[in-house]
Design a protein around this motif. Structure first.
Motif, mmCIF file in Angstrom:
data_model
loop_
_atom_site.group_PDB
_atom_site.id
_atom_site.type_symbol
_atom_site.label_atom_id
_atom_site.label_comp_id
_atom_site.label_asym_id
_atom_site.label_seq_id
_atom_site.Cartn_x
_atom_site.Cartn_y
_atom_site.Cartn_z
ATOM 1 N N VAL A 1 0.929 -1.352 -0.017
ATOM 2 C CA VAL A 1 -0.067 0.025 -0.065
ATOM 3 C C VAL A 1 0.771 1.192 0.122
ATOM 4 C CG1 VAL A 1 -1.681 1.055 1.292
ATOM 5 C CG2 VAL A 1 -1.767 -1.042 1.315
ATOM 6 N N GLY A 2 0.507 2.151 -0.623
ATOM 7 C CA GLY A 2 1.020 3.653 -0.770
ATOM 8 C C GLY A 2 0.033 4.487 -0.514
ATOM 9 N N TYR A 3 0.262 5.275 0.464
ATOM 10 C CA TYR A 3 -0.629 6.218 1.102
ATOM 11 C C TYR A 3 -0.374 7.762 0.573
ATOM 12 C CZ TYR A 3 -1.513 2.682 4.530
ATOM 13 O OH TYR A 3 -1.507 1.417 5.163
ATOM 14 N N VAL A 4 -1.481 8.103 -0.100
ATOM 15 C CA VAL A 4 -1.597 9.330 -0.976
ATOM 16 C C VAL A 4 -2.058 10.381 -0.108
ATOM 17 C CG1 VAL A 4 -2.335 10.583 -2.990
ATOM 18 C CG2 VAL A 4 -1.776 8.158 -3.139
ATOM 19 N N ILE A 5 -3.304 10.040 0.400
ATOM 20 C CA ILE A 5 -4.289 10.942 1.377
ATOM 21 C C ILE A 5 -4.906 10.062 2.411
ATOM 22 C CG2 ILE A 5 -6.094 12.532 1.612
ATOM 23 C CD1 ILE A 5 -5.900 13.407 -1.135
ATOM 24 N N THR A 6 -4.546 10.311 3.565
ATOM 25 C CA THR A 6 -5.329 9.772 4.974
ATOM 26 C C THR A 6 -6.269 10.484 5.658
ATOM 27 O OG1 THR A 6 -3.386 10.164 6.217
ATOM 28 C CG2 THR A 6 -3.017 8.282 5.186
ATOM 29 N N LYS A 7 -6.995 9.949 6.387
ATOM 30 C CA LYS A 7 -7.913 10.497 7.168
ATOM 31 C C LYS A 7 -7.128 11.626 8.059
ATOM 32 C CE LYS A 7 -8.227 6.567 10.462
ATOM 33 N NZ LYS A 7 -9.445 5.715 10.698
ATOM 34 N N GLU A 8 -6.075 11.540 8.268
ATOM 35 C CA GLU A 8 -5.683 12.582 9.105
ATOM 36 C C GLU A 8 -5.526 13.960 8.253
ATOM 37 O OE1 GLU A 8 -4.000 9.503 8.948
ATOM 38 O OE2 GLU A 8 -4.845 8.993 11.082
ATOM 39 N N LYS B 1 -4.441 -11.907 -10.963
ATOM 40 C CA LYS B 1 -4.433 -13.127 -11.796
ATOM 41 C C LYS B 1 -3.367 -12.523 -12.690
ATOM 42 C CE LYS B 1 -7.968 -15.654 -10.549
ATOM 43 N NZ LYS B 1 -7.959 -16.952 -10.376
ATOM 44 N N GLY B 2 -2.873 -13.707 -13.446
ATOM 45 C CA GLY B 2 -1.618 -13.328 -14.383
ATOM 46 C C GLY B 2 -0.387 -13.398 -13.845
ATOM 47 N N GLN B 3 0.765 -12.838 -14.656
ATOM 48 C CA GLN B 3 2.116 -12.850 -14.153
ATOM 49 C C GLN B 3 2.666 -11.676 -13.612
ATOM 50 O OE1 GLN B 3 3.642 -15.952 -14.604
ATOM 51 N NE2 GLN B 3 1.655 -16.496 -15.029
ATOM 52 N N THR B 4 1.711 -10.531 -13.587
ATOM 53 C CA THR B 4 2.246 -9.352 -13.159
ATOM 54 C C THR B 4 1.567 -8.841 -11.965
ATOM 55 O OG1 THR B 4 0.777 -7.999 -14.632
ATOM 56 C CG2 THR B 4 3.193 -8.539 -15.321
ATOM 57 N N PRO B 5 1.921 -7.765 -11.131
ATOM 58 C CA PRO B 5 1.234 -7.458 -10.055
ATOM 59 C C PRO B 5 -0.228 -6.618 -10.605
ATOM 60 C CG PRO B 5 3.341 -6.930 -9.623
ATOM 61 C CD PRO B 5 3.658 -7.430 -10.991
ATOM 62 N N LEU B 6 -1.100 -6.671 -9.894
ATOM 63 C CA LEU B 6 -2.202 -5.778 -10.176
ATOM 64 C C LEU B 6 -2.137 -4.615 -9.172
ATOM 65 C CD1 LEU B 6 -5.199 -5.529 -11.111
ATOM 66 C CD2 LEU B 6 -6.120 -6.825 -9.226
ATOM 67 N N LYS B 7 -2.042 -3.261 -9.987
ATOM 68 C CA LYS B 7 -2.081 -2.107 -8.953
ATOM 69 C C LYS B 7 -3.226 -1.459 -9.313
ATOM 70 C CE LYS B 7 1.933 0.033 -9.085
ATOM 71 N NZ LYS B 7 2.984 0.944 -9.587
ATOM 72 N N CYS B 8 -3.590 -0.920 -8.179
ATOM 73 C CA CYS B 8 -5.065 -0.131 -8.205
ATOM 74 C C CYS B 8 -4.956 1.249 -7.446
ATOM 75 C CB CYS B 8 -6.238 -1.122 -7.631
ATOM 76 S SG CYS B 8 -6.121 -2.664 -7.910
ATOM 77 N N TYR B 9 -5.816 2.343 -7.924
ATOM 78 C CA TYR B 9 -5.986 3.401 -7.305
ATOM 79 C C TYR B 9 -6.941 3.397 -6.761
ATOM 80 C CZ TYR B 9 -6.794 8.493 -7.367
ATOM 81 O OH TYR B 9 -6.914 9.998 -6.908
ATOM 82 N N VAL B 10 -7.135 3.525 -5.332
ATOM 83 C CA VAL B 10 -8.568 3.230 -4.481
ATOM 84 C C VAL B 10 -8.681 4.700 -3.775
ATOM 85 C CG1 VAL B 10 -9.484 1.735 -2.707
ATOM 86 C CG2 VAL B 10 -7.734 0.906 -4.488
ATOM 87 N N VAL B 11 -10.026 4.975 -3.878
ATOM 88 C CA VAL B 11 -10.734 5.983 -2.757
ATOM 89 C C VAL B 11 -11.656 5.503 -2.019
ATOM 90 C CG1 VAL B 11 -11.777 8.256 -3.090
ATOM 91 C CG2 VAL B 11 -10.147 7.718 -4.884
ATOM 92 N N HIS B 12 -11.487 5.830 -0.884
ATOM 93 C CA HIS B 12 -12.543 5.406 0.202
ATOM 94 C C HIS B 12 -13.130 6.743 0.641
ATOM 95 C CE1 HIS B 12 -10.177 1.668 0.776
ATOM 96 N NE2 HIS B 12 -11.537 0.992 0.893
ATOM 97 N N ALA B 13 -14.549 6.746 0.522
ATOM 98 C CA ALA B 13 -15.290 7.940 1.017
ATOM 99 C C ALA B 13 -16.416 7.563 2.216
ATOM 100 C CB ALA B 13 -15.589 8.910 -0.117
ATOM 101 N N PRO B 14 -16.318 8.186 3.152
ATOM 102 C CA PRO B 14 -15.447 8.811 4.001
ATOM 103 C C PRO B 14 -14.184 7.801 4.222
ATOM 104 C CG PRO B 14 -17.174 8.038 5.413
ATOM 105 C CD PRO B 14 -17.599 7.506 4.137
ATOM 106 N N ALA B 15 -13.322 8.574 4.675
ATOM 107 C CA ALA B 15 -11.840 8.067 4.914
ATOM 108 C C ALA B 15 -11.813 6.652 5.562
ATOM 109 C CB ALA B 15 -10.657 9.231 5.375
ATOM 110 N N LEU B 16 -11.053 5.896 5.125
ATOM 111 C CA LEU B 16 -10.969 4.533 5.631
ATOM 112 C C LEU B 16 -9.516 4.240 6.522
ATOM 113 C CD1 LEU B 16 -11.776 1.569 6.448
ATOM 114 C CD2 LEU B 16 -10.871 1.031 4.114
ATOM 115 N N TRP B 17 -8.371 5.057 5.550
ATOM 116 C CA TRP B 17 -7.276 4.705 6.014
ATOM 117 C C TRP B 17 -6.580 5.879 6.879
ATOM 118 C CZ3 TRP B 17 -5.038 0.112 5.154
ATOM 119 C CH2 TRP B 17 -5.369 -0.529 4.260
#
Length: 113
Positions: free
Chosen positions: A23-30, A97-113
């Motif tokens: 996980v890479g944190y871009v924006i957190t609830k703080e 699935k597959g041979q490479t990592p699955l990379k996702c941009y995830v937004v939670h509203a309201p903040a989860l992290w």
């Protein structure tokens, strides 16, 4: 609270619960209580088990790779460029699935992290 990041420079760290997930944190609830933004990367073959979020809406953009997402009571194929929106209390899960990592941009509203 403007933010600009480079995906290549975002520090990634192991997920608190799931082995093979980073996980890479871009924006957190703080920084912003109304939403959180993360980059999530699943190694090939890794699965985030079925779960729900009590109050958070989940928005997922597939940046790289391919996998399957569990929504609407079945597993569906996802790939680079797909966008998924999941309401609060909706059962969902994710598999790389597959041979490479699955990379996702995830937004939670309201903040989860």
């Amino acid at each position: 609270m403007a933010v600009k990041i480079s995906l290549n420079e975002l520090p990634m760290q192991p997920h608190q619960k799931f082995s093979g997930v980073k996980v890479g944190y871009v924006i957190t609830k703080e920084k912003h209580p109304e939403l959180s933004i993360i980059i999530m990367e699943l190694d090939p073959g890794v699965e985030i088990p079925l779960h729900t979020h009590e109050k958070e809406v989940d928005s997922i953009f597939i940046v790289e790779g391919e996998g399957e997402i569990y929504i609407e009571n079945n597993w569906q194929i996802v790939k680079k460029g797909d966008i998924i929106a999941i309401g609060a209390k909706e059962l969902h899960g994710l598999k790389a699935k597959g041979q490479t990592p699955l990379k996702c941009y995830v937004v939670h509203a309201p903040a989860l992290w």
